[in-house]
Design a protein around this motif. Structure first.
Motif, PDB file in Angstrom:
ATOM      1  N   VAL A 233       0.832  -1.199   0.000  1.00 35.95           N
ATOM      2  CA  VAL A 233       0.000   0.000   0.000  1.00 35.95           C
ATOM      3  C   VAL A 233       0.870   1.254   0.000  1.00 35.95           C
ATOM      4  O   VAL A 233       1.922   1.296   0.638  1.00 35.95           O
ATOM      5  N   MET A 234       0.436   2.242  -0.763  1.00 34.20           N
ATOM      6  CA  MET A 234       1.032   3.569  -0.745  1.00 34.20           C
ATOM      7  C   MET A 234      -0.040   4.554  -0.303  1.00 34.20           C
ATOM      8  O   MET A 234      -1.225   4.377  -0.623  1.00 34.20           O
ATOM      9  N   ALA A 235       0.364   5.581   0.432  1.00 33.06           N
ATOM     10  CA  ALA A 235      -0.613   6.561   0.926  1.00 33.06           C
ATOM     11  C   ALA A 235      -0.017   7.952   0.875  1.00 33.06           C
ATOM     12  O   ALA A 235       1.130   8.167   1.295  1.00 33.06           O
ATOM     13  N   TYR A 236      -0.809   8.878   0.352  1.00 36.94           N
ATOM     14  CA  TYR A 236      -0.456  10.301   0.321  1.00 36.94           C
ATOM     15  C   TYR A 236      -1.435  11.014   1.248  1.00 36.94           C
ATOM     16  O   TYR A 236      -2.634  11.070   0.981  1.00 36.94           O
ATOM     17  N   LEU A 237      -0.925  11.524   2.381  1.00 32.27           N
ATOM     18  CA  LEU A 237      -1.767  12.145   3.393  1.00 32.27           C
ATOM     19  C   LEU A 237      -1.451  13.634   3.472  1.00 32.27           C
ATOM     20  O   LEU A 237      -0.353  14.032   3.883  1.00 32.27           O
ATOM     21  N   SER A 238      -2.402  14.443   3.076  1.00 37.98           N
ATOM     22  CA  SER A 238      -2.268  15.901   3.121  1.00 37.98           C
ATOM     23  C   SER A 238      -2.948  16.398   4.389  1.00 37.98           C
ATOM     24  O   SER A 238      -4.185  16.363   4.493  1.00 37.98           O
ATOM     25  N   MET A 239      -2.158  16.843   5.350  1.00 33.19           N
ATOM     26  CA  MET A 239      -2.662  17.174   6.686  1.00 33.19           C
ATOM     27  C   MET A 239      -2.763  18.690   6.873  1.00 33.19           C
ATOM     28  O   MET A 239      -1.980  19.454   6.304  1.00 33.19           O
ATOM     29  N   ASP A 240      -3.732  19.112   7.691  1.00 33.09           N
ATOM     30  CA  ASP A 240      -3.837  20.535   8.022  1.00 33.09           C
ATOM     31  C   ASP A 240      -2.604  21.012   8.780  1.00 33.09           C
ATOM     32  O   ASP A 240      -2.113  22.116   8.544  1.00 33.09           O
ATOM     33  N   LEU A 323       2.954  15.728  -4.709  1.00 38.07           N
ATOM     34  CA  LEU A 323       1.877  14.892  -5.223  1.00 38.07           C
ATOM     35  C   LEU A 323       2.245  14.286  -6.574  1.00 38.07           C
ATOM     36  O   LEU A 323       2.009  13.100  -6.819  1.00 38.07           O
ATOM     37  N   ALA A 324       2.828  15.099  -7.457  1.00 32.95           N
ATOM     38  CA  ALA A 324       3.253  14.589  -8.760  1.00 32.95           C
ATOM     39  C   ALA A 324       4.344  13.529  -8.609  1.00 32.95           C
ATOM     40  O   ALA A 324       4.326  12.489  -9.275  1.00 32.95           O
ATOM     41  N   GLN A 325       5.305  13.775  -7.720  1.00 42.18           N
ATOM     42  CA  GLN A 325       6.369  12.797  -7.492  1.00 42.18           C
ATOM     43  C   GLN A 325       5.803  11.495  -6.910  1.00 42.18           C
ATOM     44  O   GLN A 325       6.216  10.398  -7.295  1.00 42.18           O
ATOM     45  N   PHE A 326       4.860  11.629  -5.998  1.00 42.14           N
ATOM     46  CA  PHE A 326       4.281  10.454  -5.364  1.00 42.14           C
ATOM     47  C   PHE A 326       3.551   9.582  -6.379  1.00 42.14           C
ATOM     48  O   PHE A 326       3.682   8.353  -6.363  1.00 42.14           O
ATOM     49  N   ARG A 327       2.796  10.180  -7.277  1.00 36.26           N
ATOM     50  CA  ARG A 327       1.999   9.418  -8.241  1.00 36.26           C
ATOM     51  C   ARG A 327       2.831   8.921  -9.421  1.00 36.26           C
ATOM     52  O   ARG A 327       2.336   8.085 -10.189  1.00 36.26           O
ATOM     53  N   HIS A 328       4.048   9.394  -9.561  1.00 40.56           N
ATOM     54  CA  HIS A 328       4.880   8.998 -10.706  1.00 40.56           C
ATOM     55  C   HIS A 328       6.158   8.303 -10.249  1.00 40.56           C
ATOM     56  O   HIS A 328       6.249   7.077 -10.279  1.00 40.56           O
ATOM     57  N   GLN A 329       7.166   9.069  -9.800  1.00 44.95           N
ATOM     58  CA  GLN A 329       8.445   8.471  -9.445  1.00 44.95           C
ATOM     59  C   GLN A 329       8.316   7.468  -8.294  1.00 44.95           C
ATOM     60  O   GLN A 329       8.822   6.348  -8.362  1.00 44.95           O
ATOM     61  N   HIS A 330       7.610   7.892  -7.223  1.00 43.66           N
ATOM     62  CA  HIS A 330       7.521   7.023  -6.049  1.00 43.66           C
ATOM     63  C   HIS A 330       6.678   5.783  -6.335  1.00 43.66           C
ATOM     64  O   HIS A 330       6.990   4.695  -5.844  1.00 43.66           O
ATOM     65  N   PHE A 331       5.635   5.942  -7.108  1.00 43.40           N
ATOM     66  CA  PHE A 331       4.832   4.773  -7.475  1.00 43.40           C
ATOM     67  C   PHE A 331       5.672   3.771  -8.261  1.00 43.40           C
ATOM     68  O   PHE A 331       5.612   2.557  -8.022  1.00 43.40           O
ATOM     69  N   LEU A 332       6.475   4.253  -9.197  1.00 42.57           N
ATOM     70  CA  LEU A 332       7.254   3.343 -10.032  1.00 42.57           C
ATOM     71  C   LEU A 332       8.354   2.644  -9.239  1.00 42.57           C
ATOM     72  O   LEU A 332       8.621   1.454  -9.461  1.00 42.57           O
ATOM     73  N   LEU A 333       9.011   3.356  -8.327  1.00 42.79           N
ATOM     74  CA  LEU A 333      10.052   2.685  -7.547  1.00 42.79           C
ATOM     75  C   LEU A 333       9.438   1.622  -6.634  1.00 42.79           C
ATOM     76  O   LEU A 333      10.030   0.564  -6.394  1.00 42.79           O
ATOM     77  N   PHE A 334       8.235   1.901  -6.118  1.00 37.83           N
ATOM     78  CA  PHE A 334       7.520   0.915  -5.302  1.00 37.83           C
ATOM     79  C   PHE A 334       7.076  -0.261  -6.162  1.00 37.83           C
ATOM     80  O   PHE A 334       7.165  -1.420  -5.750  1.00 37.83           O
TER      81      PHE A 334
END
Length: 531
Positions: A233-240, A323-334
């Protein structure tokens, strides 16, 4: 897995899925690199240049300028070794974490299947998103949602660690499929009958027309679960305000342990988490200033979580931000890390299957075993040179996260173990081939040795025992046939007795063996049951 009723085919599984047409909800996805150039944005360019050249060729292929091959095996020469299929009929998923909780509806952003040339592995990629939920709800979703089947049941019959309810929703809000994790008896009976777990109904629906190998449903494309039943699982959490998160919160997010109680306490013992920050946290940007302030990465191999400030423009930017890095570079390395692990587990599983089918008393079984091992050895070599990377990027962040994933997943020890197993199998086959060749040489030597006696006897000084040079043709042909039959019979008989004759020759050459012992060795040539 091969279908027991399907005819043998040289097509890849993605080609079978592609040929199904309207019978399948999956459609091959044309990515931004090979499709319309208007879809190619800066975030795709940033993704591309993040990886080293050999990883780029794995992920994206060679490009259309070299796209001149045929589509018989891996596709065109310039194509990527990956094949991506996407379904568009599922638009949302409604989940209930525990009985009595309010349902939460998650938007389904992507639902993809990733296939890889020459490797019998398929990865399911499901991306969901939701806004304005609490941290506890997010932790519960991460903990409960991605489970292929229940790990057990509570005394009241509710499934352990799973969602109380999962429903796939179509564009019109209609329920397409729902979970059956509470049906305890169906899971128990399936394991008792097949010695294999039963995939929950909502995940089984998502994979159709691919069906589980032990499923009673007919299907040409059959799969077997190869990794743990808890999905990566990967998670992107945008917190206040991410700074308000406690160490307990970060531990629960990094190790995906679910939401805690109202009392802030660690889920495990203090000494077990003494090196938590060093092992599981990447804190290069966990500062109040810089490129991505107050951003923290958490990785345990099974999960990759990024936590950041929702008020930071860079953190939420879709083109060049986190967000862009998470959905592209980080997703691919995972993806690469888990593809490598799944592939190695698949090779190990195929060796076990080959051994299970081996019957050393059956010649066809032995031949099939040898072909299976040789094929696994060849494909492992191709996997090593095409898909096995230690370094995928020189960018510090991508490189560090990749190393963290690989270390937590234990990729290097797993690779060494599988490589040693395949090498042992191949060494055994080589040794067996050499043994068979040596045995054949011994038998031929025995036949030659005893044939030498007759050759020398009849050919000594060119002597002809029967002067038939001037005889009529029919008599010469008759003598030729008699000698041919006798010689053939003698040769075949010598080959039949070659093993015992070889033992007799060994006895003759043994100086420590007496005359009687040598006569006994000669007698054993014709003695029944003397092998």
């Amino acid at each position: 897995m091969p279908s027991p009723d399907a005819k043998p085919t040289h097509h890849g599984p993605w080609q079978v899925l592609r040929d199904m047409g309207d019978a399948s909800p999956w459609r091959e996805e044309v990515d931004e690199y090979t499709g319309d150039s208007s879809r190619f944005h800066e975030r795709h360019y940033n993704e591309f240049v993040s990886f080293l050249p050999y990883v780029q060729r794995f992920l994206y292929g060679e490009g259309r300028s070299r796209n001149k091959g045929d589509d018989s095996a891996s596709g065109n020469d310039g194509d990527s070794p990956m094949r991506i299929f996407r379904r568009h009929d599922i638009k949302a998923v409604r989940v209930v974490s525990q009985p009595g909780d309010a349902p939460i509806t998650l938007d389904v952003v992507h639902c993809d299947l990733y296939f890889f040339f020459d490797i019998d592995v398929v990865l399911l990629n499901l991306e969901v998103g939701v806004n304005n939920i609490s941290l506890a709800e997010a932790q519960d979703i991460l903990y409960r949602f991605g489970r292929a089947y229940p790990s057990g049941w509570e005394p009241d019959g509710s499934a352990l660690h799973c969602m109380a309810s999962v429903e796939w929703l179509g564009a019109d809000g209609r329920v397409l499929a729902s979970s059956d994790a509470q049906q305890r008896e169906s899971f128990l009976s399936h394991v008792a009958q097949h010695r294999a777990p039963r995939i929950s109904s909502h995940w089984a629906y998502l994979m159709q027309p691919l069906v589980s190998d032990h499923s009673e449903d007919p299907g040409t494309l059959r799969y077997r679960q190869i990794e743990y039943y808890r999905m990566p699982v990967m998670a992107y959490l945008s917190m206040d305000d991410p700074r308000r998160l406690t160490r307990d919160d970060f531990v629960r997010l990094a190790l995906v342990t679910g939401a805690g109680t109202t009392d802030a306490h660690l889920p495990y013992a203090d000494h077990h988490l003494a090196d938590f920050e060093h092992k599981y946290c990447y804190d290069r940007f966990w500062v109040d200033a810089g490129a991505a302030p107050n951003t923290r990465y958490l990785c345990n191999g099974h999960a990759l979580v990024v936590v950041g400030d929702a008020h930071s423009e860079f953190f939420c930017c879709r083109d060049r931000g986190v967000l862009a890095q998470f959905r592209h570079q980080h997703f691919l390395l995972f993806l690469i890390a888990h593809f490598q692990k799944a592939s190695l587990l698949m090779f190990s599983d195929q060796l076990v299957e080959a051994l299970k089918r081996l019957d050393i008393r059956s010649t066809p079984s032995v031949k099939q075993f040898k072909r299976a091992i040789r094929s696994s050895f060849e494909r492992f070599l191709r996997f090593t040179h095409r898909y096995w990377f230690h370094e995928i990027s020189e960018q510090a962040q991508v490189r560090a996260l990749s190393h963290m994933c690989a270390a937590h997943l234990g990729l290097d020890p797993l690779y060494d173990e599988v490589k040693a197993r395949i090498a042992d199998m191949n060494t055994y086959l080589d040794a067996d081939s050499l043994r068979r060749q040596a045995s054949t040489v011994v038998r031929l030597t025995v036949v030659t040795l005893f044939g030498l006696i007759g050759t020398v006897t009849t050919g000594f000084l060119g002597m002809n025992l029967l002067a038939e040079a001037d005889a009529p043709l029919w008599r010469k042909a008759l003598w030729f046939g008699v000698v041919f039959v006798a010689t053939t019979w003698l040769t075949i008989y010598t080959m039949v007795k070659s093993q015992r004759l070889s033992d007799f020759i060994d006895a003759l050459s043994n100086d420590r063996l007496g005359f009687r012992g040598k006569l006994a060795a000669l007698a054993r040539v014709w003695r029944p049951g003397s092998d």
